[in-house]
Motif scaffolding. Structure first.
Motif, PDB file in Angstrom:
ATOM      1  N   GLN A  17       0.804  -1.220   0.000  1.00  0.00           N
ATOM      2  CA  GLN A  17       0.000   0.000   0.000  1.00  0.00           C
ATOM      3  C   GLN A  17       0.844   1.280   0.000  1.00  0.00           C
ATOM      4  N   HIS A 118       0.975  -9.266   4.637  1.00  0.00           N
ATOM      5  CA  HIS A 118      -0.161  -8.347   4.469  1.00  0.00           C
ATOM      6  C   HIS A 118      -0.568  -8.418   2.996  1.00  0.00           C
ATOM      7  N   ASN A 162      -1.863 -10.774   8.488  1.00  0.00           N
ATOM      8  CA  ASN A 162      -2.862  -9.716   8.636  1.00  0.00           C
ATOM      9  C   ASN A 162      -4.180 -10.175   8.032  1.00  0.00           C
ATOM     10  N   GLU A 163      -5.213 -10.207   8.851  1.00  0.00           N
ATOM     11  CA  GLU A 163      -6.582 -10.453   8.403  1.00  0.00           C
ATOM     12  C   GLU A 163      -6.723 -11.609   7.418  1.00  0.00           C
ATOM     13  N   GLU A 340      -5.184  -2.226  14.178  1.00  0.00           N
ATOM     14  CA  GLU A 340      -5.700  -1.283  13.183  1.00  0.00           C
ATOM     15  C   GLU A 340      -7.033  -0.724  13.646  1.00  0.00           C
ATOM     16  N   GLU A 394      -5.551   1.905  -1.389  1.00  0.00           N
ATOM     17  CA  GLU A 394      -6.588   1.176  -0.649  1.00  0.00           C
ATOM     18  C   GLU A 394      -7.145   0.031  -1.520  1.00  0.00           C
ATOM     19  N   TRP A 395      -6.297  -0.915  -1.861  1.00  0.00           N
ATOM     20  CA  TRP A 395      -6.689  -2.141  -2.530  1.00  0.00           C
ATOM     21  C   TRP A 395      -7.605  -1.869  -3.734  1.00  0.00           C
TER      22      TRP A 395
HETATM   23  C1  BGC Z   1      -6.477  -3.776   6.038  1.00  0.00           C
HETATM   24  C2  BGC Z   1      -5.782  -2.565   5.445  1.00  0.00           C
HETATM   25  C3  BGC Z   1      -6.817  -1.673   4.800  1.00  0.00           C
HETATM   26  C4  BGC Z   1      -7.769  -1.199   5.864  1.00  0.00           C
HETATM   27  C5  BGC Z   1      -8.856  -0.258   5.363  1.00  0.00           C
HETATM   28  C6  BGC Z   1      -7.775  -3.472   6.724  1.00  0.00           C
HETATM   29  O1  BGC Z   1      -8.710  -4.420   6.373  1.00  0.00           O
HETATM   30  O2  BGC Z   1      -5.612  -4.507   6.851  1.00  0.00           O
HETATM   31  O3  BGC Z   1      -4.812  -3.006   4.563  1.00  0.00           O
HETATM   32  O4  BGC Z   1      -6.252  -0.613   4.107  1.00  0.00           O
HETATM   33  O5  BGC Z   1      -8.418  -2.304   6.429  1.00  0.00           O
HETATM   34  O6  BGC Z   1      -9.698  -0.892   4.464  1.00  0.00           O
END
Ligand code: BGC
Length: 435
Positions: A17, A118, A162-163, A340, A394-395
């Motif tokens: 990111q 991540h 991560n997630e 986060e 943002e993905w």
């Molecule tokens: C992720 C981040 C993402 C953020 C906001 C999380 O799910 O770990 O990479 O940018 O949320 O969407």
């Protein structure tokens, strides 16, 4: 309520990111390079080729962190920099970057917290099946060992994944994130193989003497749209919140995965290897109703009675508090870190040069208050990391959402601290005991 001694205030980011420099120093392609370069996948065709150019501008970014007074910086290590093809010996030049970053952080008095995965899987591993393949778990442990070999003398805090729920659901089930597969419930092996990779990585890191290891899970409290929809909310809760926590903390899967053929009996002990902390990523609750069609038992219903962020996500600090309470009642928890929490808004630089992001200040203030209430009730929370330091990629939404405490002009790479930056700096300063 007082915070624990040594409570860590921080910010979080992720490699793909912010780093850019996708072709430098021997980095190989990741699934996100492939995905973002596939037309139609990411809004307006944005990609992470340059991102925030953090790969070159990290000294400036560390200076921004110093200005905030944070204790800890959570960043992620790009697997394709360390193992360009996902396997074999480490690419020293890739590790050199993190070496410099870690030294720079330590020199600034900031503790590095490294996330090992991540979402940027080396593309060759995806070509071999990615997280649907058991072998990827072993590859991940090997990668973790290589990173720890270089950095464990200076990095104290480690986050394996991560997630993983997002990787499984968005990446393999619904296809909205890399690698863009639409396997629906057939994506469940991607859950198990990530968790196995986590457990194997914990062993690999322990083998290098690491003492502070956890994983960062995404949690979203599940609200039933009506009393009759409670089973739908429970199913979502299992899928989103329990699937990646029960196995790690309780040593067993919730119902939907019990007896799955891809789970070997010995895996559960590996997955449940004790961790030192649990990372909690929280953004919003989700409302569910019974699905009228399709393979899933729930359907998401918009929550309309709360203000929303720029992503359209409802702002509900009480749901964060109830999540922390639920986790505390459901499990015998290790210490928690809020790895986060944050929000996007369409922040702009005003004519006076100021980025007035008061809604972000309100969001963070309310969520930090909720966390402090939970701490007051006895939930053992040791740190809070805001997402994110910088506006970033943002993905699938590309550069449109702005999540940073610092505004980034993507044309010039100019960083402009927003109003929330000064607010967070003051909050951190005021929560430290006087010298
Ligand atoms: C992720 C981040 C993402 C953020 C906001 C999380 O799910 O770990 O990479 O940018 O949320 O969407």
């Amino acid at each position: 309520m007082g915070l624990a001694e040594g409570f860590r205030w921080g910010v979080a980011t992720a490699a793909y990111q912010i780093e850019g420099a996708v072709d430098e120093d021997g980095r190989g392609p990741s699934t996100w390079d492939t995905f973002s370069h596939t037309p139609g996948r990411v809004r307006d065709g944005h990609n992470g080729d340059v991102a925030c150019d953090h790969y070159h501008r990290w000294p400036e970014d560390i200076a921004l962190m110093s200005g905030l007074g944070i204790d800890t910086y959570r960043f992620s290590i790009a697997w394709p920099r360390v193992q360009p093809s996902g396997i074999g010996r480490a690419n020293a030049r890739g590790l050199d970057f993190y070496d410099r970053l870690v030294d720079g952080l330590l020199a600034a008095g900031i503790a590095p917290a490294a996330t090992l995965y991540h979402w940027d899987l080396p593309q060759p591993l995806e070509d071999a099946g990615g997280w649907m393949e058991r072998d990827t778990a072993y590859r991940f442990a090997e990668f973790s060992y290589l990173v720890a070999e270089r950095l464990s003398d200076r990095v104290e805090m480690w986050i394996t994944l991560n997630e993983p729920v997002v990787v499984m659901a968005y990446g393999y089930a619904f296809g909205v994130y890399a690698p863009g597969k639409t396997l629906m419930l057939d994506a469940l092996p991607a859950a198990h193989h990530q968790l196995l990779g986590h457990g194997l990585a914990v062993h690999a890191l322990r083998g290098r003497g690491v003492r502070s290891i956890g994983l960062a899970n995404h949690y979203s409290p599940a609200w039933a749209a009506s009393p009759g929809d409670q089973p739908a909310a429970d199913a979502f809760d299992t899928f989103m919140n329990r699937l990646f926590t029960d196995p790690v903390l309780l040593g067993r899967y919730p119902g939907l995965m019990a007896d799955a053929p891809f789970i070997r009996a010995e895996d559960m002990a590996v997955i449940a290897t004790p961790i030192d902390f649990l990372g909690v990523n929280y953004y919003q609750p989700t409302r569910l109703k019974t699905a009228s069609e399709g393979p899933l038992p729930f359907e998401i219903v918009d929550i309309t009675e709360y203000p929303t962020t720029g992503m359209g996500w409802p702002i509900v600090p009480d749901a964060f508090l109830s999540l922390l309470r639920t986790l505390d009642t459901r499990y015998d928890l290790p210490p928690l870190y809020i790895t986060e929490n944050g929000c996007s808004f369409p922040d702009e630089i005003g004519p006076d040069g100021v980025v007035d992001d008061s809604p972000r200040i309100k969001f963070l203030d309310a969520h930090i208050r909720a966390m402090r209430t939970a701490i007051g009730e006895g939930v053992d929370i040791r740190g809070y990391f805001t997402w994110s330091l910088l506006d970033n990629f943002e993905w699938s939404e590309g550069y449109h959402p702005r999540f940073g405490l610092v505004h980034v002009d993507y044309e010039t790479q100019k960083r402009t601290p927003k109003k929330s930056y000064g607010w967070y700096r003051d909050l951190i300063a005021s929560s430290k005991p006087p010298l």
